[in-house]
Design a protein around this motif. Structure first.
Motif, PDB file in Angstrom:
ATOM      1  N   GLY A  44       0.704  -1.305   0.151  1.00  0.00           N
ATOM      2  CA  GLY A  44      -0.110   0.038  -0.077  1.00  0.00           C
ATOM      3  C   GLY A  44       0.912   1.220   0.131  1.00  0.00           C
ATOM      4  O   GLY A  44       0.235   2.471   0.117  1.00  0.00           O
ATOM      5  N   ILE A  45       2.089   1.234  -0.190  1.00  0.00           N
ATOM      6  CA  ILE A  45       2.945   2.396  -0.178  1.00  0.00           C
ATOM      7  C   ILE A  45       3.042   2.914  -1.405  1.00  0.00           C
ATOM      8  O   ILE A  45       3.197   2.273  -2.443  1.00  0.00           O
ATOM      9  CB  ILE A  45       4.289   1.891   0.261  1.00  0.00           C
ATOM     10  N   ARG A  46       2.590   4.481  -1.646  1.00  0.00           N
ATOM     11  CA  ARG A  46       2.746   4.857  -2.660  1.00  0.00           C
ATOM     12  C   ARG A  46       3.600   5.990  -3.030  1.00  0.00           C
ATOM     13  O   ARG A  46       3.724   6.649  -4.120  1.00  0.00           O
ATOM     14  CB  ARG A  46       1.291   5.563  -3.114  1.00  0.00           C
ATOM     15  N   VAL A  47       4.439   6.236  -1.821  1.00  0.00           N
ATOM     16  CA  VAL A  47       5.607   7.307  -2.019  1.00  0.00           C
ATOM     17  C   VAL A  47       6.907   6.574  -1.586  1.00  0.00           C
ATOM     18  O   VAL A  47       6.859   6.175  -0.396  1.00  0.00           O
ATOM     19  CB  VAL A  47       5.419   8.547  -1.080  1.00  0.00           C
ATOM     20  N   MET A  48       7.602   6.603  -2.237  1.00  0.00           N
ATOM     21  CA  MET A  48       8.958   5.792  -2.305  1.00  0.00           C
ATOM     22  C   MET A  48      10.107   6.672  -1.874  1.00  0.00           C
ATOM     23  O   MET A  48      10.354   7.934  -2.148  1.00  0.00           O
ATOM     24  CB  MET A  48       9.361   4.946  -3.443  1.00  0.00           C
ATOM     25  N   ARG A  49      11.368   6.038  -1.394  1.00  0.00           N
ATOM     26  CA  ARG A  49      12.605   6.801  -1.160  1.00  0.00           C
ATOM     27  C   ARG A  49      13.544   6.074  -1.426  1.00  0.00           C
ATOM     28  O   ARG A  49      13.587   4.805  -1.388  1.00  0.00           O
ATOM     29  CB  ARG A  49      12.426   7.382   0.413  1.00  0.00           C
ATOM     30  N   ALA A  50      14.608   6.638  -1.684  1.00  0.00           N
ATOM     31  CA  ALA A  50      16.173   5.780  -1.647  1.00  0.00           C
ATOM     32  C   ALA A  50      17.237   6.785  -1.843  1.00  0.00           C
ATOM     33  O   ALA A  50      17.208   7.872  -2.408  1.00  0.00           O
ATOM     34  CB  ALA A  50      16.092   4.897  -3.096  1.00  0.00           C
ATOM     35  N   GLY A  51      18.491   6.219  -1.226  1.00  0.00           N
ATOM     36  CA  GLY A  51      19.617   7.110  -1.155  1.00  0.00           C
ATOM     37  C   GLY A  51      20.263   6.965  -2.390  1.00  0.00           C
ATOM     38  O   GLY A  51      20.689   6.014  -2.841  1.00  0.00           O
ATOM     39  N   VAL A  52      20.713   8.104  -3.287  1.00  0.00           N
ATOM     40  CA  VAL A  52      21.299   8.000  -4.284  1.00  0.00           C
ATOM     41  C   VAL A  52      22.675   8.329  -4.083  1.00  0.00           C
ATOM     42  O   VAL A  52      23.606   8.094  -4.636  1.00  0.00           O
ATOM     43  CB  VAL A  52      20.667   9.027  -5.379  1.00  0.00           C
ATOM     44  N   TRP A  53      22.944   9.445  -3.397  1.00  0.00           N
ATOM     45  CA  TRP A  53      24.217   9.806  -2.842  1.00  0.00           C
ATOM     46  C   TRP A  53      24.025   9.672  -1.184  1.00  0.00           C
ATOM     47  O   TRP A  53      23.189  10.254  -0.658  1.00  0.00           O
ATOM     48  CB  TRP A  53      24.510  11.603  -3.076  1.00  0.00           C
ATOM     49  N   LYS A  54      25.110   9.373  -0.782  1.00  0.00           N
ATOM     50  CA  LYS A  54      24.808   8.795   0.557  1.00  0.00           C
ATOM     51  C   LYS A  54      26.262   9.498   1.352  1.00  0.00           C
ATOM     52  O   LYS A  54      27.569   9.025   1.295  1.00  0.00           O
ATOM     53  CB  LYS A  54      25.107   6.979   0.857  1.00  0.00           C
ATOM     54  N   PRO A  55      26.233  10.511   1.947  1.00  0.00           N
ATOM     55  CA  PRO A  55      27.012  11.211   2.805  1.00  0.00           C
ATOM     56  C   PRO A  55      27.373  10.301   4.014  1.00  0.00           C
ATOM     57  O   PRO A  55      26.658   9.948   4.842  1.00  0.00           O
ATOM     58  CB  PRO A  55      26.273  12.588   3.508  1.00  0.00           C
ATOM     59  N   ARG A  56      28.940   9.766   3.889  1.00  0.00           N
ATOM     60  CA  ARG A  56      29.354   8.972   5.277  1.00  0.00           C
ATOM     61  C   ARG A  56      30.115   9.884   6.077  1.00  0.00           C
ATOM     62  O   ARG A  56      30.732  10.633   5.626  1.00  0.00           O
ATOM     63  CB  ARG A  56      29.985   7.929   4.437  1.00  0.00           C
ATOM     64  N   THR A  57      30.038   9.430   7.283  1.00  0.00           N
ATOM     65  CA  THR A  57      30.872  10.212   8.273  1.00  0.00           C
ATOM     66  C   THR A  57      32.458  10.172   8.089  1.00  0.00           C
ATOM     67  O   THR A  57      33.219  10.926   7.925  1.00  0.00           O
ATOM     68  CB  THR A  57      30.519   9.679   9.639  1.00  0.00           C
ATOM     69  N   ARG A  58      32.788   8.811   7.365  1.00  0.00           N
ATOM     70  CA  ARG A  58      34.269   8.788   7.287  1.00  0.00           C
ATOM     71  C   ARG A  58      34.368   7.957   5.712  1.00  0.00           C
ATOM     72  O   ARG A  58      33.471   7.305   5.348  1.00  0.00           O
ATOM     73  CB  ARG A  58      34.997   7.638   8.157  1.00  0.00           C
ATOM     74  N   PRO A  59      35.399   8.406   4.976  1.00  0.00           N
ATOM     75  CA  PRO A  59      35.585   7.790   3.517  1.00  0.00           C
ATOM     76  C   PRO A  59      35.815   6.229   3.560  1.00  0.00           C
ATOM     77  O   PRO A  59      36.368   5.782   4.610  1.00  0.00           O
ATOM     78  CB  PRO A  59      36.572   8.664   3.036  1.00  0.00           C
ATOM     79  N   GLY A  60      35.568   5.698   2.282  1.00  0.00           N
ATOM     80  CA  GLY A  60      35.701   4.448   2.383  1.00  0.00           C
ATOM     81  C   GLY A  60      34.606   3.554   2.318  1.00  0.00           C
ATOM     82  O   GLY A  60      34.569   2.413   1.981  1.00  0.00           O
ATOM     83  N   GLY A  61      33.399   3.992   2.826  1.00  0.00           N
ATOM     84  CA  GLY A  61      32.176   3.204   3.036  1.00  0.00           C
ATOM     85  C   GLY A  61      31.468   3.464   1.729  1.00  0.00           C
ATOM     86  O   GLY A  61      31.846   4.491   0.879  1.00  0.00           O
ATOM     87  N   PHE A  62      30.263   2.798   1.570  1.00  0.00           N
ATOM     88  CA  PHE A  62      29.562   2.882   0.321  1.00  0.00           C
ATOM     89  C   PHE A  62      28.814   4.221   0.412  1.00  0.00           C
ATOM     90  O   PHE A  62      27.929   4.595   1.400  1.00  0.00           O
ATOM     91  CB  PHE A  62      28.397   2.016   0.258  1.00  0.00           C
ATOM     92  N   GLU A  63      29.142   5.109  -0.812  1.00  0.00           N
ATOM     93  CA  GLU A  63      28.622   6.551  -0.677  1.00  0.00           C
ATOM     94  C   GLU A  63      27.668   6.830  -1.704  1.00  0.00           C
ATOM     95  O   GLU A  63      27.463   7.765  -2.225  1.00  0.00           O
ATOM     96  CB  GLU A  63      29.501   7.644  -0.726  1.00  0.00           C
ATOM     97  N   GLY A  64      26.786   5.395  -2.264  1.00  0.00           N
ATOM     98  CA  GLY A  64      25.874   5.689  -3.209  1.00  0.00           C
ATOM     99  C   GLY A  64      26.250   5.489  -4.580  1.00  0.00           C
ATOM    100  O   GLY A  64      27.364   5.757  -4.811  1.00  0.00           O
ATOM    101  N   ILE A  65      25.343   4.905  -5.417  1.00  0.00           N
ATOM    102  CA  ILE A  65      25.461   4.804  -6.645  1.00  0.00           C
ATOM    103  C   ILE A  65      25.736   5.968  -7.653  1.00  0.00           C
ATOM    104  O   ILE A  65      26.499   6.122  -8.458  1.00  0.00           O
ATOM    105  CB  ILE A  65      24.429   4.108  -7.352  1.00  0.00           C
ATOM    106  N   GLY A  66      25.012   7.282  -7.157  1.00  0.00           N
ATOM    107  CA  GLY A  66      25.116   8.308  -8.005  1.00  0.00           C
ATOM    108  C   GLY A  66      24.134   8.594  -8.952  1.00  0.00           C
ATOM    109  O   GLY A  66      22.984   7.854  -8.798  1.00  0.00           O
TER     110      GLY A  66
END
Length: 366
Positions: A44-66
């Motif tokens: 029943g969900i009609r409004v979705m969300r997804a992270g495209v750019w992911k600000p990370r506290t420290r570099p090296g982690g997954f920061e989104g597909i872009g």
């Protein structure tokens, strides 16, 4: 500053309340995104969300597909006929999202904390007609939150809302980000016409607490909730512990008990009026007691000044801090509530005595 805000009903993607926005923390692959959103659609969900750019506290982690993920989102929108919300952190993000037909933008906590960043985003939104939601800043600073909202509104954005995602704290708590409910409540008092959303995923940091925090938001008359959902939460590339499956998300939504802001029941309204009158009287008594306490503090401050004694005496403060919590407990008051109350009283007492120390005593010399 007065805000120019459109009525939420005029731009909300759906008419049901609360509005639920859900989807994965991060878009990891086109197949993962489509599968998760398809399952959410069935719930029943009609409004979705997804992270495209992911600000990370420290570099090296997954920061989104872009930007590539925006194409995936377009396919989901076309396939399911849903609306989509995406976080933006700079003008390039805004431009890319608008070109991709993203329906709702939101400004994240790490961006809200920086007025320069918010102003750049606001400048990129001039002449645009798109809903923008603004998360509270990481630190508990209401002025920063208000300032970000005002900057976006001054850019001409009238479809605007706020997201409460909790605040960082140096204290160890059960929350990932402490709710500090007084801040969103004060924001709502300042701008009652502005829709307010809860983000229990980031407040909790774990899926076990989500339902309780989501319900608390609805009990406080929030207009909607943003909750992260992933088809396989344990193997999510970001924030795995706080995401739930679409099936569990659907169960949670059905378990939630939305509340009405008003009642048409005459008996209820009469009872509430009587209770409010009693509360008004109790509040006056509290203020009179506080005024009397501050008069006593003033006398103590003068005596300390005249006898060259320091304002702050740690032994006495520790005695007050401990004994008042015990007194409160005997009166069925939460010790935490009493302790926090006396911290505020103590700060005010120190301030008053500091001002007294700076004054010249009657007949004395400075």
């Amino acid at each position: 500053m007065e805000l120019t805000i459109d009525k939420f009903e005029s731009w909300s993607p759906v008419k049901e309340r609360p509005l639920i926005i859900s989807g994965p923390c991060s878009a990891e692959s086109e197949e993962q995104l489509m599968d998760t959103c398809t399952q959410l659609y069935k719930e029943g969900i009609r409004v979705m969300r997804a992270g495209v750019w992911k600000p990370r506290t420290r570099p090296g982690g997954f920061e989104g597909i872009g930007k590539e993920a925006l194409g995936w989102i377009q396919n989901v929108k076309k396939e399911l006929g849903v609306k989509f919300a995406v976080e933006v952190a700079n003008p390039d993000h805004v431009e890319a999202c608008l070109a991709a037909g993203i329906d709702i933008l939101w400004v994240g906590a790490r961006s809200t904390v920086n007025p320069f960043t918010v102003q750049e985003i606001a400048d990129s939104l001039v002449g645009v007609d798109v809903p923008v939601l603004i998360k509270n800043p990481i630190n508990p600073d209401l002025a920063l939150w208000l300032g970000a909202i005002e900057r976006i509104n001054k850019a001409g954005i009238t479809k605007i809302g706020a997201i409460h995602r909790g605040f960082s704290s140096f204290q160890k708590t059960k929350y990932r980000n402490v709710p500090a409910w007084q801040f969103p409540i004060e924001l709502k008092r300042e701008f009652p016409e502005m829709p307010l959303f809860g983000d229990p995923s980031h407040i909790c940091g774990n899926r076990e607490m989500l339902l309780d925090v989501a319900q608390k938001g609805l009990d406080l008359n929030y207009d909607g909730l943003m909750i992260e959902s992933h088809r396989d939460p344990d193997n999510a590339w970001s924030d795995a512990k706080q995401q739930v499956t679409p099936a569990r998300l659907g169960e949670m939504v059905r378990e939630l008990k939305p509340k009405s802001a008003h009642s048409t029941d005459a008996t209820f309204n009469h009872f509430m009026e009587q209770m409010r009158d009693q509360i008004d009287n109790a509040d006056r008594e509290i203020l009179e007691a506080l005024a009397n306490r501050m008069r006593l503090v003033e006398k103590m401050g003068e005596f300390k000044r005249d006898n060259n004694v320091t304002i702050f005496q740690v032994d006495r403060w520790n005695e007050i801090y401990k004994s008042r919590a015990e007194w409160g407990k005997s009166l069925s008051l939460s010790p935490d509530f009493v302790e926090e109350t006396y911290k505020l009283i103590h700060v005010a007492s120190i301030k008053q005595q500091t001002e007294i120390m700076a004054k010249v005593p009657a007949g004395g010399e400075k």
